[in-house]
Design an enzyme around this catalytic site. Structure first.
Site, PDB file in Angstrom:
ATOM      1  N   HIS A   1       0.830  -1.212   0.000  1.00 35.15           N
ATOM      2  CA  HIS A   1       0.000   0.000   0.000  1.00 35.15           C
ATOM      3  C   HIS A   1       0.861   1.257   0.000  1.00 35.15           C
ATOM      4  O   HIS A   1       0.472   2.284  -0.555  1.00 35.15           O
ATOM      5  CB  HIS A   1      -0.958  -0.006   1.197  1.00 35.15           C
ATOM      6  CG  HIS A   1      -2.106  -0.945   0.990  1.00 35.15           C
ATOM      7  ND1 HIS A   1      -2.233  -2.120   1.685  1.00 35.15           N
ATOM      8  CD2 HIS A   1      -3.140  -0.895   0.133  1.00 35.15           C
ATOM      9  CE1 HIS A   1      -3.322  -2.747   1.265  1.00 35.15           C
ATOM     10  NE2 HIS A   1      -3.891  -2.028   0.332  1.00 35.15           N
TER      11      HIS A   1
ATOM     12  N   CYS B   1      -8.154  -3.087 -11.347  1.00 34.37           N
ATOM     13  CA  CYS B   1      -7.684  -1.846 -10.721  1.00 34.37           C
ATOM     14  C   CYS B   1      -6.423  -2.075  -9.889  1.00 34.37           C
ATOM     15  O   CYS B   1      -5.946  -1.165  -9.224  1.00 34.37           O
ATOM     16  CB  CYS B   1      -8.785  -1.206  -9.878  1.00 34.37           C
ATOM     17  SG  CYS B   1      -9.346  -2.244  -8.534  1.00 34.37           S
TER      18      CYS B   1
HETATM   19  C1  PEP Z   1      -6.011  -4.553  -4.945  1.00 36.89           C
HETATM   20  O1  PEP Z   1      -5.986  -5.349  -3.999  1.00 36.89           O
HETATM   21  O2  PEP Z   1      -5.525  -4.792  -6.069  1.00 36.89           O
HETATM   22  C2  PEP Z   1      -6.625  -3.226  -4.761  1.00 36.89           C
HETATM   23  C3  PEP Z   1      -6.842  -2.419  -5.777  1.00 36.89           C
HETATM   24  O3  PEP Z   1      -6.917  -2.850  -3.493  1.00 36.89           O
HETATM   25  P1  PEP Z   1      -5.799  -2.356  -2.444  1.00 36.89           P
HETATM   26  O4  PEP Z   1      -4.494  -2.232  -3.159  1.00 36.89           O
HETATM   27  O5  PEP Z   1      -6.282  -1.074  -1.898  1.00 36.89           O
HETATM   28  O6  PEP Z   1      -5.798  -3.477  -1.442  1.00 36.89           O
END
Ligand code: PEP
Ligand code: MG
Length: 624
Positions: free
Chosen positions: A219, A532
């Site tokens: 993250h 995404c």
């Molecule tokens: C993912 O897991 O790919 C996503 C877009 O959510 P995050 O990165 O916020 O966990």
């Protein structure tokens, strides 16, 4: 192939793995190779944050780095010692020699040969960083003297440890905030790339981020990309080789940093940066064109944002909407839960700013490394498999109620879609629908205007959701694949754990098969399918996703122009053959080879009008 490809002015293999070949021996190297996390070039003085102030960082020191680490310890002791002397003189002048004596005693404590010997022995024998050794010494002093009889002796115990605490603070930079507040922009260097480190930064002051650990899909990395900082992680023993204020060059494209660059390095950096700027300008000039292949297959390129401030940092006209608003960061920036009214105002402003384009609001996705300072989550052994995402919202339904009320009220002002994180079963989707319907009815009774159609989609980021997607899609309007999490859960390799970063492979055939399956389910259900996760931001990977049948990708705003450009440079036949080759690949290496071959074909097809020279540089590797 369609339009001629505008090749980036560098050639770097894209790989989730760190390339360690060709690095100089550690102690003398001026250039360190790590993992490229966010693109771009930057140069500036480094500001080192050795740890978050609450925790003493621990790392092991390589044999050939022991001298450097001892020198760092010596330097910290000298700095504190000088500071004590300054203080002694000042106090002596202000209130007299007697009051100033304590500072002289503290200096003597720091000079104690027994303590110095103990520190050096521990550092050499256990090969631990200086902070850990100083911390161990402090604990020993406190324990030894704290057990003695008499208040005065115990107070003396606290005094004896005190100058060593100052040394620990110095090592951990707790006292060097003055550098940060002096106004100069800086490159932030830290041990870990956590969301906390990135989100606490003053955006206008940071040139780039470099860290010892932290994966490409963590993250922290997501945030660094979204803020537009060039970022390089997995730089071994970085902190022991930096001094506060040392000048560094960060290359977020190649994943390298250069320490204390010389004149030639600086010239090369400036030249490359100007070619990069020219290349970006050319790409951006095209970004207003729609994302469609040369044979006319239209796809959608949307953006991921973390904060409403992000809405002002990119050209809305270049995108097809916001495919992912990670609302948890709105919560993380605050000191208490945002109220319904506050959220409503924020979401409304965001929707109005979208001028009709859709905005996909993901409901709160906390847990794991995304923690709220004001909401104590349980201590979990396995937070990634624990209480996070929709699980929290369904248990603390007040949270979901408030967020949905705010979102639905805002829906009257634009084109809103709601996205649910960490869905694992159809029951969870049913429960959200019940709450959603109840909230909508309540708002109607209370006289609020709500859009007639607010699509509700699911994130597929847990393998169980992927396996039962056919039934989930009976009750969901669209699907968005969170590959950052899906990859970690499919491969049992934590996205934040450097020990398994080599296993975390978005090109693994299991991931490709999973993606293929998801796109197929969505196509059969007649629903839109997007990716995404961060892998979609790489232009060749984005083409692979479109080849597998996804109609949308949602990427960090910095990648929009490049992805759209790549789409326009390819045709349907090339996409079909790419899809059949990656479906047949037996390993991540084979999939990567396909992507590199694709890049090579695009690069071999550069724009003839590349008069600026940005497209013409022959690259060592064809991949990025
Ligand atoms: C993912 O897991 O790919 C996503 C877009 O959510 P995050 O990165 O916020 O966990
Ligand atoms: Mg996720």
């Amino acid at each position: 192939m369609g339009e001629r490809f505008l090749a980036p002015p560098w050639g770097v293999p894209w790989s989730p793995q760190r390339d360690t070949e060709g690095t100089e021996p550690m102690a003398q190297a001026r250039s360190i190779k790590g993992t490229a996390v966010a693109p771009g070039l930057a140069m500036g003085p480094v500001h080192v944050v050795r740890a978050n102030p609450e925790r003493v960082p621990t790392w092991s020191v390589r044999e050939d780095e022991i001298g450097v680490e001892l020198a760092r310890l010596e330097r910290a002791i000298d700095v504190v010692s000088e500071r004590l002397e300054e203080r002694r003189q000042r106090i002596a002048k202000q209130t007299g020699e007697k009051d100033a004596e304590i500072f002289a005693v503290h200096r003597m404590i720091l000079a104690d040969p027994m303590a110095r010997k103990r520190l050096e022995e521990q550092l050499r024998e256990e090969r631990l960083n200086a902070e850990v050794c100083v911390q161990a010494l402090i604990e020993r002093l406190v324990e030894m003297l704290g057990g003695l009889e008499g208040d005065n002796v115990r107070a003396y115990g606290a005094d004896v440890a005190d100058p060593w605490r100052a040394v620990l603070d110095e090592l951990m930079n707790r006292e060097t905030e003055s550098f940060v507040s002096c106004g100069e922009k800086f490159v932030l260097a830290a041990a870990e790339l956590t969301p906390h480190v990135v989100s606490m930064l003053d955006r206008d002051r940071v040139l780039a981020i470099i860290t010892e650990t932290g994966g490409r899909f963590s993250h922290g990395a997501v945030l660094a990309r979204s803020f537009g900082y060039p970022c390089v992680v997995e730089l071994p023993n970085l902190l022991s080789r930096l001094e506060q204020g040392m000048r560094v060059i960060v290359d977020g494209d190649a994943g390298t940093i250069q320490l204390a660059p010389n004149e030639a390095d600086v010239d090369a950096f400036l030249e490359r940066r100007s070619r990069r700027v020219a290349w970006l300008d050319e790409l951006k000039a095209d970004a207003l064109l729609p994302a469609a292949t040369s044979c006319g297959r239209a796809v959608s390129v949307q953006v991921n944002i973390e904060s409403l401030r992000d809405l002002d940092t990119f050209e809305l006209e270049h995108t097809d909407g916001v495919g992912l608003l990670r609302t948890e960061f709105l919560y993380m920036e605050r000191t208490q839960f945002p109220s319904e009214e506050e959220q409503y105002r924020l979401y409304r402003r965001a929707l109005e700013r979208m001028s009709g384009r859709s905005l996909t609001l993901r409901t709160l996705d906390i847990g794991g490394d995304k923690q709220l300072p004001y909401f104590k989550m349980p201590d979990e052994l396995n937070p990634a498999l624990g209480w996070r995402g929709l699980r929290v919202s369904l248990e603390w339904q007040d949270l979901l109620n408030v967020q949905l009320r705010a979102a639905l009220r805002a829906s009257a002002h634009g084109s809103l879609r709601v996205l649910l994180p960490m869905v694992t079963s159809i029951e969870e989707v049913h429960r959200v629908h019940q709450i959603f319907d109840r909230v909508r009815a309540q708002l109607g009774e209370q006289g609020y205007e709500v859009a007639a159609d607010v699509p509700v989609g699911v994130m597929v980021e847990v393998p169980s959701a992927m396996m039962v997607l056919d039934s989930i899609l009976e009750d969901a309007d669209f699907v968005s694949v969170g590959t950052n999490d899906l990859v970690q859960y499919l491969l049992a390799a934590d996205r934040d754990n450097p020990w398994v970063s080599r296993l975390y492979d978005p090109c693994h055939p299991a991931v490709i098969a999973g993606l293929d399956r998801i796109a197929d389910c969505a196509r059969r259900a007649g629903k839109s399918a997007s990716v995404c996760g961060e892998m979609a931001g790489d232009y060749a990977t984005a083409l692979m996703l479109f080849a597998l049948g996804f109609d949308t990708v949602s990427v960090s705003p910095h990648f929009v122009a490049e992805v759209k450009h790549a789409v326009r440079c390819i045709d349907g036949a090339a996409l079909d053959s790419l899809a059949s080759r990656v479906r047949g690949a037996r390993s991540g290496t084979e999939v990567r080879a396909e992507l590199e071959a694709l890049r090579a074909r695009l690069h071999a097809h550069p724009r003839e009008d590349g008069a600026t020279g940005v497209g013409g540089e022959p690259s060592g590797s064809t991949a990025r």
